[in-house]
Design an enzyme around this catalytic site. Structure first.
Site, PDB file in Angstrom:
ATOM      1  N   GLU A   1      12.242   6.303  22.650  1.00 25.63           N
ATOM      2  CA  GLU A   1      12.346   6.933  21.326  1.00 25.63           C
ATOM      3  C   GLU A   1      11.993   5.923  20.242  1.00 25.63           C
ATOM      4  O   GLU A   1      12.530   4.812  20.265  1.00 25.63           O
ATOM      5  CB  GLU A   1      13.765   7.450  21.074  1.00 25.63           C
ATOM      6  CG  GLU A   1      13.844   8.193  19.746  1.00 25.63           C
ATOM      7  CD  GLU A   1      15.238   8.715  19.408  1.00 25.63           C
ATOM      8  OE1 GLU A   1      16.193   8.446  20.150  1.00 25.63           O
ATOM      9  OE2 GLU A   1      15.354   9.387  18.384  1.00 25.63           O
TER      10      GLU A   1
ATOM     11  N   MET B   1      20.719   4.305  23.629  1.00 21.35           N
ATOM     12  CA  MET B   1      19.755   5.405  23.723  1.00 21.35           C
ATOM     13  C   MET B   1      20.230   6.453  24.724  1.00 21.35           C
ATOM     14  O   MET B   1      20.653   6.126  25.832  1.00 21.35           O
ATOM     15  CB  MET B   1      18.391   4.830  24.141  1.00 21.35           C
ATOM     16  CG  MET B   1      17.307   5.867  24.254  1.00 21.35           C
ATOM     17  SD  MET B   1      16.972   6.677  22.650  1.00 21.35           S
ATOM     18  CE  MET B   1      16.505   8.299  23.229  1.00 21.35           C
TER      19      MET B   1
ATOM     20  N   ASN C   1      18.866   8.677  26.698  1.00 17.78           N
ATOM     21  CA  ASN C   1      17.998   9.204  27.765  1.00 17.78           C
ATOM     22  C   ASN C   1      18.789  10.097  28.719  1.00 17.78           C
ATOM     23  O   ASN C   1      19.903   9.764  29.099  1.00 17.78           O
ATOM     24  CB  ASN C   1      17.404   8.051  28.575  1.00 17.78           C
ATOM     25  CG  ASN C   1      16.976   6.899  27.715  1.00 17.78           C
ATOM     26  OD1 ASN C   1      16.105   7.050  26.884  1.00 17.78           O
ATOM     27  ND2 ASN C   1      17.633   5.750  27.873  1.00 17.78           N
TER      28      ASN C   1
ATOM     29  N   GLU D   1      26.302   8.628  22.325  1.00 15.74           N
ATOM     30  CA  GLU D   1      25.202   8.865  23.274  1.00 15.74           C
ATOM     31  C   GLU D   1      25.546   9.999  24.234  1.00 15.74           C
ATOM     32  O   GLU D   1      24.690  10.816  24.573  1.00 15.74           O
ATOM     33  CB  GLU D   1      24.851   7.593  24.055  1.00 15.74           C
ATOM     34  CG  GLU D   1      24.530   6.368  23.191  1.00 15.74           C
ATOM     35  CD  GLU D   1      23.500   6.607  22.107  1.00 15.74           C
ATOM     36  OE1 GLU D   1      22.633   7.487  22.290  1.00 15.74           O
ATOM     37  OE2 GLU D   1      23.569   5.921  21.066  1.00 15.74           O
TER      38      GLU D   1
ATOM     39  N   HIS E   1      24.987  13.342  22.618  1.00 15.21           N
ATOM     40  CA  HIS E   1      23.572  13.709  22.519  1.00 15.21           C
ATOM     41  C   HIS E   1      23.129  14.585  23.690  1.00 15.21           C
ATOM     42  O   HIS E   1      22.101  15.256  23.580  1.00 15.21           O
ATOM     43  CB  HIS E   1      22.702  12.455  22.523  1.00 15.21           C
ATOM     44  CG  HIS E   1      22.376  11.903  21.158  1.00 15.21           C
ATOM     45  ND1 HIS E   1      21.993  12.685  20.092  1.00 15.21           N
ATOM     46  CD2 HIS E   1      22.325  10.611  20.707  1.00 15.21           C
ATOM     47  CE1 HIS E   1      21.733  11.908  19.043  1.00 15.21           C
ATOM     48  NE2 HIS E   1      21.931  10.645  19.391  1.00 15.21           N
TER      49      HIS E   1
HETATM   50  N1  ARG Z   1      18.608   7.939  19.509  1.00 13.33           N
HETATM   51  C1  ARG Z   1      19.264   6.665  19.495  1.00 13.33           C
HETATM   52  C2  ARG Z   1      20.683   6.918  18.996  1.00 13.33           C
HETATM   53  O1  ARG Z   1      20.920   7.279  17.891  1.00 13.33           O
HETATM   54  C3  ARG Z   1      18.641   5.640  18.650  1.00 13.33           C
HETATM   55  C4  ARG Z   1      17.177   5.462  18.757  1.00 13.33           C
HETATM   56  C5  ARG Z   1      16.728   4.556  17.683  1.00 13.33           C
HETATM   57  N2  ARG Z   1      15.310   4.380  17.692  1.00 13.33           N
HETATM   58  C6  ARG Z   1      14.697   3.614  16.797  1.00 13.33           C
HETATM   59  N3  ARG Z   1      13.437   3.474  16.846  1.00 13.33           N
HETATM   60  N4  ARG Z   1      15.347   3.012  15.831  1.00 13.33           N
HETATM   61  O2  ARG Z   1      21.590   6.927  19.690  1.00 13.33           O
HETATM   62 ZN    ZN Z   2      21.940   9.060  18.030  1.00 12.89          ZN
END
Ligand code: ARG
Ligand code: ZN
Length: 854
Positions: A117, A259, A261, A294, A297
């Site tokens: 991401e 992250m 995933n 996480e 999510h």
């Molecule tokens: N989705 C992740 C989170 O909030 C963070 C990803 C951050 N990516 C970035 N390029 N800053 O838990």
């Molecule tokens: Zn997040």
């Protein structure tokens, strides 16, 4: 090139099934992608496969090698496809160990892991790398078995075995269609803390947290947080986990926190590892908060994902709100709210007031990585919280249920979320949508008048939303304000708290039966992310700090009293510390209050926050005024601080909210004892430092000593280093504590530390611990002459060559030049200009710098 929200077009091609093969090796990894693509609608455009630094070694269509059917378009691969459904295969070679950006496949601590991401996937395979293209993945990984005994990816492991030459393989299948940014892979030599959780409908889930073997004992807190999160999401949102396995991997080199995933979360190790010897209470809370975030999510982000990156707050704002609510339910809701608001004001309000201001749903970007901001995350969470407040918990939950039911398995928009809330609640949210579109922190003027004869009070509210870059004119937005009035003499509330929604520029609210002079308590619980200008007297604020029955409002009244006192002192040169001292005495000695709350309330507003209240920030005057108040508070309440210090001494370490509160208050009291100038103070601090049986107390004393000119400071610096030199996460504290020091030689010390053998630009945590900390130290960063600015710029330019995403995050402190005197502003601008003039600057830094100068 600027990407605009309004230019969204649905994808030309879909990719329902993909198969990936990784022959893993740190120096040379071969990646093959097999994409089953289908034309989406009637058009004759080629298939665009995104790449970033990739060279195609082979391109096959329906199994046939192709020489002419494809071409490169910049970093992307364009493939001409005759029919509506084809199988496209590509092969590339990449070098994980040479990947210093930490995006895509990279090496950390000898292990291999991914971060995709938002657009890291395209650094591994040519792919339709956008969040609205969802695919089912099968993945085959091969690697040296001795070096990488653990092979993980998303979903379930469907095959594994040994190969020739000491290699082995694993195959993973993820049954849930997902966008590329949720893909993950890990090849590592790690050990797991394994546990299990049974969902409410009876699904057994194997939980594993993977870390280097010696760190296994530090994973208990994260595991407990994971199980608590799974139970909480079932109870509060009705959301269950949906696979048989949930893995978390901790790595030392990571660009941000963690992250989400699918079924394979990858974490910055600072948000997994915790034990009393090495982690502070704040670190413990960071671990549980991020583990929860996480995990949540999985529904708010993975089952329902984002159509495009402009919708990022759809998953991030909502998920931050969910993790905040979780934490509030686990411990003290009042303290959690205070901390969240402090963070919002420290990180988001300045963003909203500066050159990088953007709405929670931005309109355009050059580099999407620059939009993982406090606005998208934390203000985004406040927007969701306002919906919760206005609709009430039942309707809010019904809206969430409808949102998940409607959009499960799809890529949605912020608008979809609001529509679900409207449909489920019957509440018209037309005007509320402005919160998604307008940047800037609204200001609310509140004036309360009292008419004793008629026993009436009239509250007038007026709203303005300041102009921000690209948005000169604003419309008033619906602002939910929780309001109460207290009788000045009786100390009692007149009626139940009211929820007033200010839905235009101005409104008046009449209160009846108000016989005695009322005191206004407004934006209780921080019900809206706004600035309140209520012009309350020091006496009224002191009254509220002692009598308000909303703990946040009580804290807020004390803060406002301190801010008014300090801003007054800076602008007039005169300070009357009396009201603050008396209010602090009252709170500090109130037996009904818990230590954690007292600790929060005693914290002086930060120098940066005081600066935010002023037309021109004068860092030196602010520092002097604040230190003068600190000295007076320390000296005049020395006995009370010593009492608080003694009564919050613990016999043994515990993680209960009470014990955490006591530790917090203890170190705050220590700071004030030190500020009092008492001769034995540095000795008390050094004793706490040496005798501590936990990092909170040790680090607390270390922080106090780091500000001191006493010789005990050098003892602590040396002892801390010797004790923890082999622990990277604790060494980060060693660096940051020194960089946060207010000593006059801090910049010399920071420059010296940048040449320390343990300093490296390659690890984002270490970089932030020195350079990030220094630039957050207002007094030191803004040292006249501009040495702090030059140091930051030198470091930033060096980092930009390695890791642009992390470099770009260092720009905002310089972007605040408009808030400073001409001399400092010119020096800051000169450094921004120096960056702009540097050949080969990344797009990430270019965007931040050019916007900061505009
Ligand atoms: N989705 C992740 C989170 O909030 C963070 C990803 C951050 N990516 C970035 N390029 N800053 O838990
Ligand atoms: Zn997040």
């Amino acid at each position: 090139p600027v990407i605009r929200r309004e230019d969204y077009r649905k994808p030309d091609w879909l990719m329902p099934d993909v198969h990936l093969e990784f022959r893993l090796d740190p120096a040379r990894t071969q990646v093959a992608g097999r994409l089953e693509v289908t034309r989406n609608g009637a058009h004759n455009r080629p298939l665009r496969l995104n790449g970033d630094g990739l060279t195609p070694l082979a391109v096959l269509i329906d199994g046939e090698p192709q020489a002419d059917a494809w071409r490169m378009d910049g970093p992307d691969l364009l493939v001409d496809l005759p029919g509506d459904a084809h199988v496209v295969e590509t092969r590339v070679e990449i070098s994980p160990e040479a990947n210093s950006q930490l995006m895509g496949l990279y090496a950390s601590g000898g292990n291999l892991c991914t971060q995709c991401e938002p657009e890291g996937f395209r650094r591994m395979v040519f792919f339709i790398d956008r969040p609205d293209v969802l695919s089912r993945y099968t993945v085959r990984m091969e690697a040296d078995k001795a070096r990488f005994p653990v092979l993980l990816s998303n979903g379930d492991r469907t095959a594994s075995g040994d190969l020739d030459g000491g290699r082995h393989f694993a195959e993973w299948t993820d049954p849930f269609p997902k966008p590329s940014y949720l893909f993950a892979l890990v090849a590592a030599d790690l050990a797991a803390n394994v546990d299990s959780f049974t969902t409410k409908s009876g699904r057994p889930v194997k939980l594993a947290i993977w870390v280097v073997e010696k760190d296994l004992p530090k994973t208990e807190h994260a595991m407990a947080a994971l199980k608590a999160s799974m139970a909480w999401d079932e109870k509060v949102y009705g959301r269950e986990y949906d696979l048989g396995e949930f893995n978390i991997v901790a790595v030392a080199d990571f660009n941000f926190g963690a992250m989400e995933n699918k079924s394979l979360n990858i974490f910055n190790s600072r948000y997994i590892l915790a034990d009393p010897e090495t982690a502070t209470d704040i670190d413990y809370d960071g671990v549980s908060g991020v583990v929860a975030h996480e995990y949540f999510h999985n529904w708010s982000g993975n089952r329902v994902t984002c159509r495009d990156w402009f919708q990022l707050s759809l998953k991030e704002g909502f998920t931050v709100f969910r993790d905040q609510s979780f934490t509030a339910d686990q411990g003290s809701a009042a303290v959690k709210r205070i901390e969240d608001v402090r963070l919002l004001r420290a990180a988001q309000f300045p963003e909203d007031a500066g050159p990088l201001a953007h709405p929670i749903r931005p309109e355009s970007y050059m580099e999407v990585s620059n939009f993982y901001t406090a606005t998208v995350y934390n203000k985004g969470a406040e927007i969701i919280r306002m919906l919760h407040t206005m609709l009430g918990p039942q309707k809010f939950r019904a809206g969430c249920d409808l949102y998940f039911a409607r959009h499960d398995g799809t890529a949605a928009t912020c608008e979809d979320f609001v529509v679900a809330m409207e449909d489920a609640s019957g509440v018209d949210l037309t005007r509320f949508r402005l919160w998604y579109a307008q940047a800037g922190t609204p200001r609310i003027r509140a004036a309360l008048s009292h008419e004793p004869a008629g026993a009436r009070a009239l509250l007038t509210l007026e709203q303005t939303v300041p102009p921000t870059p690209g948005q000169p004119e604003k419309q008033p937005m619906p602002v939910p304000l929780r309001i109460a009035l207290f009788g000045e003499r009786s100390g009692r509330a007149f009626e139940e708290e009211r929820l007033v929604v200010l839905d235009g520029e101005r409104c008046e609210i009449l209160f009846e039966g108000i016989a005695e002079r009322p005191v206004l308590s407004i934006n209780r619980g921080f019900s809206a992310p706004v600035i309140i200008d209520a012009a309350r007297s020091a006496a009224d604020l002191a009254f509220l700090s002692a009598h308000d029955d909303d703990p946040f409002a009580r804290y807020e009244a004390m803060q406002q009293l301190m801010v008014d006192t300090l801003v007054g002192a800076v602008s007039t040169g005169q300070a009357d510390h009396g009201p603050v001292i008396e209010a602090v005495r009252t709170t500090l000695t109130d037996p009904a209050l818990d230590s954690a709350f007292i600790g929060e309330t005693m914290l002086l507003p930060s120098e940066a926050f005081i600066g935010d209240q002023m037309a021109v920030v004068d860092p030196v005057a602010i520092h002097r005024a604040r230190e003068a108040l600190r000295r007076d508070l320390g000296g005049q309440l020395e006995g009370e601080w010593r009492d608080a210090y003694e009564r919050s001494r613990a016999n043994r370490f515990e993680l209960s909210p009470q014990a955490k509160g006591a530790r917090r208050l203890r170190t705050i009291a220590l700071g004030f004892i030190m500020a009092s100038g008492a001769e034995d103070a540095a000795g008390i601090a050094l004793r706490q430092f040496h005798e501590a049986d936990n990092m909170t107390d040790r680090q607390g004393a270390f922080g106090v000593l780091a500000n001191s000119l006493a010789p005990e400071r050098d003892v602590a610096i040396a002892a801390f280093y010797d004790r923890f030199r082999d622990n990277g996460l604790v060494l980060d504290k060693w660096f940051s504590t020194q960089a946060f020091s207010i000593r006059p030689d801090t910049l010399d010390r920071v420059e010296e530390l940048s040449r320390h053998p343990d300093f490296t630009l390659a690890n984002p945590n270490r970089l932030r611990s020195l350079v990030g900390a220094m630039s957050g130290n207002q007094l030191v960063f803004h040292e006249a002459g501009g040495r702090g600015y030059r140091f930051l710029t030198d470091m930033l330019l060096e980092v930009d060559g390695l890791n642009p995403q992390t470099a770009a995050k260092l720009v905002p402190p310089l972007g605040r030049w408009r808030r400073f005197d001409e001399g400092r502003a010119a020096l800051m601008k000169a450094e921004l200009q120096r960056m702009l003039d540097t050949p080969g600057l990344s797009k990430d830094v270019f965007e931040q710098v050019s916007k900061s100068l505009a």
